[in-house]
Design an enzyme around this catalytic site. Sequence first.
Site, PDB file in Angstrom:
ATOM      1  N   ASP A   1       0.841  -1.187   0.000  1.00 45.70           N
ATOM      2  CA  ASP A   1       0.000   0.000   0.000  1.00 45.70           C
ATOM      3  C   ASP A   1       0.880   1.243   0.000  1.00 45.70           C
ATOM      4  O   ASP A   1       1.905   1.278   0.689  1.00 45.70           O
ATOM      5  CB  ASP A   1      -0.908   0.023   1.228  1.00 45.70           C
ATOM      6  CG  ASP A   1      -2.182  -0.779   1.002  1.00 45.70           C
ATOM      7  OD1 ASP A   1      -2.643  -0.815  -0.145  1.00 45.70           O
ATOM      8  OD2 ASP A   1      -2.685  -1.367   1.971  1.00 45.70           O
TER       9      ASP A   1
ATOM     10  N   ASP B   1      -9.600  -6.120   3.021  1.00 45.18           N
ATOM     11  CA  ASP B   1      -8.315  -6.697   2.623  1.00 45.18           C
ATOM     12  C   ASP B   1      -8.275  -8.204   2.847  1.00 45.18           C
ATOM     13  O   ASP B   1      -7.353  -8.872   2.376  1.00 45.18           O
ATOM     14  CB  ASP B   1      -7.168  -6.059   3.426  1.00 45.18           C
ATOM     15  CG  ASP B   1      -6.920  -4.613   3.049  1.00 45.18           C
ATOM     16  OD1 ASP B   1      -7.078  -4.294   1.858  1.00 45.18           O
ATOM     17  OD2 ASP B   1      -6.577  -3.813   3.933  1.00 45.18           O
TER      18      ASP B   1
END
Length: 708
Positions: free
Chosen positions: A322, A541
């Site tokens: 990320d 996620d």
Amino acid sequence: MNATLNPPTSTPAPAPESSRKKPTAFTDPALVRGAIIDSFVKLDPRTQIRNPVMFVVFVGAILTTIACFTDPSGFNIQVTLWLWFTVLFANFAEAIAEGRGKAQAATLRKMRTTTMARRLKGDREEKVAAGELRKGDLVVCENGDVIPSDGDVVEGIASVDESAITGESAPVIRESGGDHSAVTGGTRVISDRIVIRITSEPGNTFLDRMITMVESATRGRTPNEIALGILLVSLTFVFLLAVGTLRPIAQLSEKLAGQSGVINVSLVVLVCLTVCLIPTTIGALLSAIGISGIDRMIQRNVLATSGRAVEAAGDIDVLLLDKTGTITLGNRQAAAFIPAPGVDEKDLAAAAHLASLADETPEGRSIVVLAKERFNLRARDVAEKHAEFVPFTAQTRMSGVDLTTPEGIVRMRKGAAESVRRWVVENGGEYPQAVTEAVEMVSRSGGTPLVVAEQHCVLGVVQLKDVVKGGIRERFAQLRKMGIRTIMITGDNPMTAAAIAAEAGVDDFMAEAKPEDKLARIREEQAKDHLVAMTGDGTNDAPALAQADVGVAMSTGTQAAREAGNMVDLDSNPTKLIEVVEIGKQLLMTRGALTTFSIANDIAKYFAIIPAMFLGLYATEAGGKGPLAALDLMHLHSPQSAILSAVIFNALIIIALIPLALRGVSYRALGAASVLRRNVLIYGIGGVLVPFIGIKVLDLLLVALHLA
């Protein structure tokens, strides 16, 4: 603005080095005493047979022990003692590695106290022991209460002290909804009130799983370890067959040479030859190496759910990261005011300042700070202007303020370029081309543009910049040397994403990525036979974490994320993924290095024992040396001292390599080919030379001490 009214929910910083879990020292007396005791306990044949290589040594020690009763010579007794030491040293290597894990488990067990919980039953509370809680129960925790079990916050917001788990002294915020709702049993609430829904049954809490994992006796063998074990067993079987044929070959050789009794093929000597030729060194240390990999993860506050996960971290070749919090610092900060043509920069700053006073986001606060630093603008300047603030919403993508003045209401807005353009046009204004160009320029530079407008007039652009972490580019370069490709994931537009990717030095990026895009990308990479690792903390996620070969969930994340991943980072530091990969690589490098050394050092033992056995064959005179004496490169004192020196060295080298097996070889960011060359040069050549020197020194000592 009063920061205490809106506590930050950002990921906590990693625990300082001083707060890391320190490994129990190898020389710790309690650890060594426990390992010595366990070394004898592990002499149980049911335990020994789990390691086929060392089981052969174990059986050999039993056979030589029997031989001592039939032929109690000093040579036989010494060989027998050193063979038992070899088995005990192998047991000690495994026991010392397990002991470090057991010491950590004992520390964790002390954290498990009998806690009383306030369970909700309808509108009333009842006090019950934490062990009586079941999955789905609701409990209340207030200031000072210990959280009784793992759960998710379903109501309220509170500061929680997680130092007992993470080592980080700073409290963290836990609140209902979002990705920071998970709480861990054993931590303590230090402010406010929260209602928690229990997510774990007794005995299956996060702390229980930590204890289970650090109890290294339960560690399962990994695929690579199983494959290496099969290779070692195959080599052992080949050497057993070879040694088994020596007696008839010796008899035939003596008959052809017209000699008798010149070749020493007694049971004790054949056992010595077998033990010295099979890969006992790596066979003795293999389990300790695997255990130490999990141990090093724990030291860095990473809980691996299995040894398989640690090993997979060493094999991965694609990293999904990320952008926010991993590659960049996370909070975008206002960096510059870019005025539209004909607009003074101070006027732009004043309007942006007013439009951001009610914006509680880090970006909004940074605009207020920048305006204060550049032009000394303060909130009290608008105290008399009857301001009505307009908060940011996901629908409008703007925030601002409406000021009541003698001339009427003045509206100011700040937000995404397209949203402000639409607002200006709807109010009868024009959107200058120069502002469009400024927006594109900021995006290309890796920043985020916010456009500021007053009524129908566009005043300019505020540049927000998400700062790339220092040193991250160098770390990505190291990963590239190791053959690992890095992919940045971000919700930014492609132009901004490309700029940050270039600055950070990643190999690829995914812009405007949604949860399903992450999952699709992982599957795409795996379909190309790549092993993928990623981090995550939210429920969205969880599918990608479960799909990834190495999924590192943040402990501050949701329960779904923590259960989906095969590792949990207790520090909740997304950058830790790079360390996880390095630990996995170090584990594989250590195993490869010691395997190379183990196989290489058998060469010296061959040159010690074979000449000792066949020294007199084809000798021209009785008691003389035959042509095979040319193999005696070390010029050892006698056949007995040569064999005994090789056996002693074979035992002592296990003890000498235990610290290296536990600590791991020196890690370097190298590709597979470079690692192989390094292993061959250092541990291959070293594995050949060290035994020659060691056996010769032991031979001299045995002679000096009149033991051979």
